[in-house]
Motif scaffolding. Structure first.
Motif, short mmCIF file in Angstrom:
data_model
loop_
_atom_site.label_atom_id
_atom_site.label_comp_id
_atom_site.label_asym_id
_atom_site.label_seq_id
_atom_site.Cartn_x
_atom_site.Cartn_y
_atom_site.Cartn_z
N HIS A 112 0.86 -1.19 0.00
CA HIS A 112 0.00 0.00 0.00
C HIS A 112 0.89 1.23 0.00
CE1 HIS A 112 0.75 0.00 4.41
NE2 HIS A 112 0.63 -1.31 4.24
N ALA A 113 0.37 2.32 -0.56
CA ALA A 113 1.18 3.53 -0.74
C ALA A 113 1.40 4.29 0.56
CB ALA A 113 0.52 4.44 -1.78
N LYS A 114 0.32 4.52 1.32
CA LYS A 114 0.43 5.29 2.56
C LYS A 114 0.52 4.35 3.75
CE LYS A 114 -2.06 9.38 0.89
NZ LYS A 114 -3.20 10.31 1.12
N PRO A 115 1.36 4.68 4.72
CA PRO A 115 1.48 3.83 5.91
C PRO A 115 0.21 3.83 6.74
CG PRO A 115 2.75 5.85 6.18
CD PRO A 115 2.30 5.83 4.76
N ILE A 116 -0.09 2.69 7.32
CA ILE A 116 -1.27 2.56 8.18
C ILE A 116 -1.04 3.38 9.45
CG2 ILE A 116 -2.70 0.94 9.47
CD1 ILE A 116 -1.80 -1.22 7.49
N ALA A 117 -1.99 4.27 9.77
CA ALA A 117 -1.88 5.15 10.93
C ALA A 117 -0.62 6.00 10.87
CB ALA A 117 -1.92 4.35 12.23
N GLY A 118 -0.09 6.19 9.68
CA GLY A 118 1.12 6.98 9.51
C GLY A 118 2.37 6.31 10.02
N LEU A 119 2.29 5.00 10.39
CA LEU A 119 3.42 4.33 11.04
C LEU A 119 3.83 3.01 10.40
CD1 LEU A 119 2.37 4.77 14.79
CD2 LEU A 119 4.07 6.10 13.54
N ILE A 120 2.87 2.23 9.92
CA ILE A 120 3.12 0.82 9.59
C ILE A 120 2.94 0.58 8.09
CG2 ILE A 120 2.40 -1.56 10.03
CD1 ILE A 120 1.29 -0.57 12.72
N LYS A 121 3.87 -0.22 7.54
CA LYS A 121 3.74 -0.68 6.16
C LYS A 121 3.97 -2.19 6.10
CE LYS A 121 4.34 2.93 2.74
NZ LYS A 121 5.02 3.25 1.47
N ILE A 122 3.16 -2.86 5.30
CA ILE A 122 3.27 -4.30 5.08
C ILE A 122 3.78 -4.52 3.66
CG2 ILE A 122 2.03 -6.49 5.01
CD1 ILE A 122 0.03 -5.25 6.96
N GLY A 123 4.76 -5.41 3.51
CA GLY A 123 5.34 -5.62 2.19
C GLY A 123 5.77 -7.06 1.97
N ILE A 124 6.32 -7.29 0.79
CA ILE A 124 6.87 -8.58 0.40
C ILE A 124 8.36 -8.38 0.08
CG2 ILE A 124 6.80 -10.50 -1.22
CD1 ILE A 124 4.38 -10.42 0.56
N ASP A 125 9.23 -9.08 0.79
CA ASP A 125 10.65 -9.07 0.47
C ASP A 125 10.94 -10.16 -0.55
OD1 ASP A 125 10.92 -7.14 2.42
OD2 ASP A 125 11.64 -8.53 3.95
N TYR A 126 11.81 -9.85 -1.51
CA TYR A 126 12.22 -10.88 -2.47
C TYR A 126 13.60 -10.55 -3.00
CZ TYR A 126 10.91 -7.51 -6.11
OH TYR A 126 10.82 -6.39 -6.91
#
Length: 300
Positions: free
Chosen positions: A109-123
């Protein structure tokens, strides 16, 4: 008498005229105040809207600065523990090990959740590890269907049947392990302050590995697992992760002897003779690996 009447009439007309003039001045003043108040209110609204837009742009620019570093190179050391899980119980100690890993994080997702958290996929498609090994412990007793000498050091260091190696006996190149891996898995990153980012991740790592000692070589394929945490500030990151898994190996050699994949030491006996059961033959075995990797990463 006429003069008195004229004087009174003139005074009356003058009073009426002055009263009308004062009323018109008050009316004009009120209307002027109303006309001036409307533009002031509109200007205040526009200034508030512009201020909100500026604040939004500043937040987006700050998000971009904080989260823009998606690529990484890791350089670290590791302390793997190796144990044979079939045949005789054997373990090895590490005389030195390092690894290099390249990868990238794709945020979901582009904007962090609550301005703090980002979820991603490492590869990533490159993870190379070098380890120098030395036998630490080996059981000495025989087991049914196996040779007493078919421990891993014998499999990769010399002929169990006693035939000479192609290298002179006084040359020992040591035991060296090489791993090449890819990795993919989820990660969760938190930005608690300024440009500081803390992350936790889990990676699945398809792995091709080889062990070389003198003129013999063992190779294998497996799937390792890694889970770790890291703390990054701007372009520098420090992290630690655990690595574990099992790999099945096959042994081969370099001197062109018989290499029948159907042959196996377990199929023979200690009394067999000839090159058919030398270390030129393929021997299957399984190693379990676990350990910790610590690293410094450059993010860009």
């Amino acid at each position: 008498m006429r003069k008195v009447i004229k004087t009174v009439m003139m005074a009356a007309f003058t009073a009426i005229a002055m009263s009308a003039s004062a009323a018109s001045v008050q009316t004009y003043s009120a209307s002027s105040d109303s006309v001036l108040t409307q533009p002031v209110d509109t200007l205040s609204e526009k200034l508030a809207q512009m201020e909100n837009r500026v604040n939004t742009l500043e937040k987006e620019q700050n998000y971009t600065k904080v989260w823009k570093r998606k690529k990484y190179w890791k350089f670290g050391i590791t302390q793997p523990n190796l144990e044979r899980t079939d045949g005789e119980a054997m373990t090895w100690k590490t005389n030195g090990s390092f690894f290099v890993q390249q990868g990238r994080t794709a945020y979901l997702h582009a904007k962090p959740i609550a301005g703090l958290i980002k979820i991603g996929i490492d590869y990533g498609f490159f993870d190379f590890t070098y380890t120098k090994l030395k036998l630490n412990e080996m059981a000495t007793g025989k087991q049914t269907g196996t040779r007493a000498s078919d421990g891993f050091d014998d499999i990769v260091s010399g002929k169990p049947d006693g035939n000479p190696s192609i290298l002179p006996g006084n040359i020992n190149l040591g035991m060296h392990k090489f791993d090449y891996s890819m990795h993919v898995g989820p990660s969760v990153s938190v930005n608690p302050w300024n440009k500081l980012i803390a992350a936790a991740y889990f990676h699945v790592m398809p792995t091709a590995t080889g062990v070389l000692q003198n003129d013999t070589f063992a190779y294998g394929f497996g799937c390792m697992m890694a889970a770790g945490v890291s703390v990054a500030y701007k372009c520098i990151s420090l992290g630690v992760e655990g690595l574990w898994g099992k790999v099945k190996y096959k042994q081969t050699s370099f001197d062109g002897g018989d290499d029948d994949e159907g042959s196996n030491y377990d199929e023979g006996s200690d009394d067999d003779e000839g090159d058919s059961e030398s270390y030129f033959s393929t021997e299957k075995f399984t190693l379990k690996q676990s350990g910790i990797r610590a690293y410094v990463a450059i993010r860009f």
